[in-house]
Structures are given as C-alpha cells and as structure tokens.
Design a protein around this motif. Structure first.
Motif, PDB file in Angstrom:
ATOM      1  N   GLU A  47       0.882  -1.028   0.102  1.00  0.00           N
ATOM      2  CA  GLU A  47       0.136  -0.046   0.071  1.00  0.00           C
ATOM      3  C   GLU A  47       0.979   1.237   0.026  1.00  0.00           C
ATOM      4  O   GLU A  47       1.724   1.385   0.964  1.00  0.00           O
ATOM      5  N   MET A  48       0.582   1.970  -0.858  1.00  0.00           N
ATOM      6  CA  MET A  48       1.345   3.164  -1.003  1.00  0.00           C
ATOM      7  C   MET A  48       0.583   4.532  -1.412  1.00  0.00           C
ATOM      8  O   MET A  48      -0.455   4.470  -1.611  1.00  0.00           O
ATOM      9  N   ILE A  49       1.231   5.618  -1.136  1.00  0.00           N
ATOM     10  CA  ILE A  49       0.392   6.986  -1.636  1.00  0.00           C
ATOM     11  C   ILE A  49       0.356   6.972  -3.087  1.00  0.00           C
ATOM     12  O   ILE A  49       1.180   6.697  -3.942  1.00  0.00           O
ATOM     13  N   ASP A  50      -0.980   7.330  -3.546  1.00  0.00           N
ATOM     14  CA  ASP A  50      -1.436   7.734  -5.109  1.00  0.00           C
ATOM     15  C   ASP A  50      -0.187   8.379  -5.486  1.00  0.00           C
ATOM     16  O   ASP A  50       0.094   9.248  -5.077  1.00  0.00           O
ATOM     17  N   GLY A  51       0.038   7.733  -6.501  1.00  0.00           N
ATOM     18  CA  GLY A  51       1.272   8.718  -7.467  1.00  0.00           C
ATOM     19  C   GLY A  51       2.828   8.182  -7.092  1.00  0.00           C
ATOM     20  O   GLY A  51       3.765   8.633  -7.636  1.00  0.00           O
ATOM     21  N   ALA A  52       2.751   7.021  -6.605  1.00  0.00           N
ATOM     22  CA  ALA A  52       4.042   6.474  -6.212  1.00  0.00           C
ATOM     23  C   ALA A  52       4.544   5.978  -7.249  1.00  0.00           C
ATOM     24  O   ALA A  52       3.867   5.513  -8.422  1.00  0.00           O
ATOM     25  N   THR A  53       5.879   6.102  -7.448  1.00  0.00           N
ATOM     26  CA  THR A  53       6.670   5.314  -8.802  1.00  0.00           C
ATOM     27  C   THR A  53       7.327   3.952  -8.478  1.00  0.00           C
ATOM     28  O   THR A  53       7.239   3.553  -7.200  1.00  0.00           O
ATOM     29  N   VAL A  54       7.813   3.328  -9.602  1.00  0.00           N
ATOM     30  CA  VAL A  54       8.578   2.153  -9.282  1.00  0.00           C
ATOM     31  C   VAL A  54       9.703   2.191  -8.455  1.00  0.00           C
ATOM     32  O   VAL A  54       9.907   1.483  -7.711  1.00  0.00           O
ATOM     33  N   ALA A  55      10.467   3.711  -8.286  1.00  0.00           N
ATOM     34  CA  ALA A  55      11.457   3.699  -7.600  1.00  0.00           C
ATOM     35  C   ALA A  55      11.119   3.704  -6.139  1.00  0.00           C
ATOM     36  O   ALA A  55      11.871   3.317  -5.324  1.00  0.00           O
ATOM     37  N   GLY A  56      10.040   4.199  -5.887  1.00  0.00           N
ATOM     38  CA  GLY A  56       9.271   3.927  -4.410  1.00  0.00           C
ATOM     39  C   GLY A  56       9.207   2.743  -3.908  1.00  0.00           C
ATOM     40  O   GLY A  56       9.577   2.254  -2.803  1.00  0.00           O
ATOM     41  N   VAL A  57       8.923   1.749  -4.882  1.00  0.00           N
ATOM     42  CA  VAL A  57       8.405   0.223  -4.635  1.00  0.00           C
ATOM     43  C   VAL A  57      10.248  -0.207  -4.366  1.00  0.00           C
ATOM     44  O   VAL A  57      10.313  -0.985  -3.254  1.00  0.00           O
ATOM     45  N   LEU A  58      10.924   0.116  -5.253  1.00  0.00           N
ATOM     46  CA  LEU A  58      12.527  -0.395  -5.109  1.00  0.00           C
ATOM     47  C   LEU A  58      13.050  -0.025  -3.560  1.00  0.00           C
ATOM     48  O   LEU A  58      13.761  -0.658  -2.909  1.00  0.00           O
ATOM     49  N   ASN A  59      12.822   1.278  -3.227  1.00  0.00           N
ATOM     50  CA  ASN A  59      13.198   1.698  -2.020  1.00  0.00           C
ATOM     51  C   ASN A  59      12.641   1.028  -0.679  1.00  0.00           C
ATOM     52  O   ASN A  59      13.585   0.644   0.148  1.00  0.00           O
ATOM     53  N   VAL A  60      11.453   0.467  -0.857  1.00  0.00           N
ATOM     54  CA  VAL A  60      10.953  -0.298   0.336  1.00  0.00           C
ATOM     55  C   VAL A  60      11.568  -1.679   0.404  1.00  0.00           C
ATOM     56  O   VAL A  60      12.148  -2.055   1.438  1.00  0.00           O
ATOM     57  N   TYR A  61      12.081  -2.162  -0.970  1.00  0.00           N
ATOM     58  CA  TYR A  61      12.741  -3.503  -0.646  1.00  0.00           C
ATOM     59  C   TYR A  61      14.429  -3.419  -0.421  1.00  0.00           C
ATOM     60  O   TYR A  61      15.090  -4.126   0.089  1.00  0.00           O
ATOM     61  N   LYS A  62      14.909  -2.262  -0.918  1.00  0.00           N
ATOM     62  CA  LYS A  62      16.080  -1.864  -0.468  1.00  0.00           C
ATOM     63  C   LYS A  62      16.335  -1.723   0.846  1.00  0.00           C
ATOM     64  O   LYS A  62      17.524  -2.204   1.440  1.00  0.00           O
ATOM     65  N   GLU A  63      15.415  -1.289   1.846  1.00  0.00           N
ATOM     66  CA  GLU A  63      15.398  -1.279   3.151  1.00  0.00           C
ATOM     67  C   GLU A  63      15.354  -2.309   3.779  1.00  0.00           C
ATOM     68  O   GLU A  63      16.053  -2.796   4.723  1.00  0.00           O
ATOM     69  N   ARG A  64      14.392  -3.395   3.219  1.00  0.00           N
ATOM     70  CA  ARG A  64      14.534  -4.810   3.832  1.00  0.00           C
ATOM     71  C   ARG A  64      15.612  -5.705   3.360  1.00  0.00           C
ATOM     72  O   ARG A  64      15.830  -6.550   4.207  1.00  0.00           O
ATOM     73  N   VAL A  65      16.179  -5.681   2.443  1.00  0.00           N
ATOM     74  CA  VAL A  65      17.283  -6.655   2.069  1.00  0.00           C
ATOM     75  C   VAL A  65      18.317  -5.900   1.414  1.00  0.00           C
ATOM     76  O   VAL A  65      18.554  -5.630   0.444  1.00  0.00           O
ATOM     77  N   PRO A  66      18.976  -5.159   2.783  1.00  0.00           N
ATOM     78  CA  PRO A  66      20.135  -4.217   2.220  1.00  0.00           C
ATOM     79  C   PRO A  66      21.413  -5.044   1.643  1.00  0.00           C
ATOM     80  O   PRO A  66      21.534  -6.246   2.257  1.00  0.00           O
ATOM     81  N   GLY A  67      22.292  -4.501   0.871  1.00  0.00           N
ATOM     82  CA  GLY A  67      23.322  -5.265   0.406  1.00  0.00           C
ATOM     83  C   GLY A  67      22.973  -5.921  -0.832  1.00  0.00           C
ATOM     84  O   GLY A  67      23.961  -6.717  -1.585  1.00  0.00           O
ATOM     85  N   PHE A  68      21.814  -6.507  -1.171  1.00  0.00           N
ATOM     86  CA  PHE A  68      21.439  -7.054  -2.414  1.00  0.00           C
ATOM     87  C   PHE A  68      21.813  -6.241  -3.593  1.00  0.00           C
ATOM     88  O   PHE A  68      21.760  -4.843  -3.509  1.00  0.00           O
ATOM     89  N   ALA A  69      21.830  -6.727  -4.841  1.00  0.00           N
ATOM     90  CA  ALA A  69      22.632  -5.831  -5.869  1.00  0.00           C
ATOM     91  C   ALA A  69      21.203  -5.582  -6.738  1.00  0.00           C
ATOM     92  O   ALA A  69      20.799  -5.790  -7.851  1.00  0.00           O
ATOM     93  N   TRP A  70      20.600  -4.404  -5.908  1.00  0.00           N
ATOM     94  CA  TRP A  70      19.297  -3.777  -6.646  1.00  0.00           C
ATOM     95  C   TRP A  70      19.410  -2.982  -7.923  1.00  0.00           C
ATOM     96  O   TRP A  70      18.509  -2.999  -8.559  1.00  0.00           O
ATOM     97  N   ASP A  71      20.737  -2.510  -8.025  1.00  0.00           N
ATOM     98  CA  ASP A  71      20.853  -1.986  -9.532  1.00  0.00           C
ATOM     99  C   ASP A  71      21.069  -3.071 -10.937  1.00  0.00           C
ATOM    100  O   ASP A  71      20.713  -2.431 -11.802  1.00  0.00           O
ATOM    101  N   SER A  72      20.987  -4.152 -10.476  1.00  0.00           N
ATOM    102  CA  SER A  72      20.715  -5.264 -11.462  1.00  0.00           C
ATOM    103  C   SER A  72      19.277  -5.692 -11.587  1.00  0.00           C
ATOM    104  O   SER A  72      19.027  -6.644 -12.514  1.00  0.00           O
TER     105      SER A  72
END
Length: 106
Positions: A47-72
C-alpha cells in the motif's frame, strides 16, 4: 494469504502522521528468482501513496534487503518492463526480476 505493507517516501510511520488525508493505492509486488528466498514468499500487496513510482517500490525493498544488488534488478509493471520514474496505479502488478545465471555448459 497476502500481507499488506504501508510504505511511502518518508517511511511508514512518518507517512501515516504527515499525510493523514492522502489517497492510497495498492499494488501487487511479485518476486522472482533469489528474491523469493530472500523475502520469504512470492508476492505481497504493498500500500503506497497515490502517485508512487517504481523507484518508491524499490526503495521499500532496498530497506528490507540491504546489500542486495538492486541496481541489477529489472522491473515490469503489468508485464511490461518499466523504468524507475514510471508512476503506478491502483491494482498494478509490479514484478521484481533479478538477473538469471547458470545453465548448462556445452
């Protein structure tokens, strides 16, 4: 079945207090490959604020799984590849696609 996670630009707690009257939307996030193991499942509702972007979704998971190769990671929205700036809509499917490796040498 699915868990719902509330997320936003400033973190879950700040969003709840700072944006009390914001419109919310839900997207279904699908995990593939190694992310299934890392996140302990194959999908969830986010659940996200209306108008959220793909980058916003990725930021959620970057916090959950730090150190993962998110750029790939490749991301698809409703089965079409999407860039970070794509704005999401309520009900979208967002697939997180890590690179595939391995195979048979011949």
């Amino acid at each position: 079945m699915n868990k719902v996670v509330i997320a936003g630009k400033f973190g879950a707690m700040a969003v709840r207090t700072a944006v009390r009257y914001a419109l919310w939307m839900r997207v279904r996030v699908l995990y593939f490959g190694v992310l299934r193991e890392r996140l302990g499942g194959d999908q969830e509702l986010l659940e996200m604020i209306d108008g959220a972007t793909v980058a916003g979704v990725l930021n959620v998971y970057k916090e959950r799984v730090p150190g993962f190769a998110w750029d790939s990671i490749a991301v698809a929205v409703n089965q079409e590849y999407a860039r970070a700036e794509v704005v999401l809509r309520d009900g979208d499917d967002v697939a997180l696609l890590p690179p595939v490796s391995g195979g048979i040498e011949g």
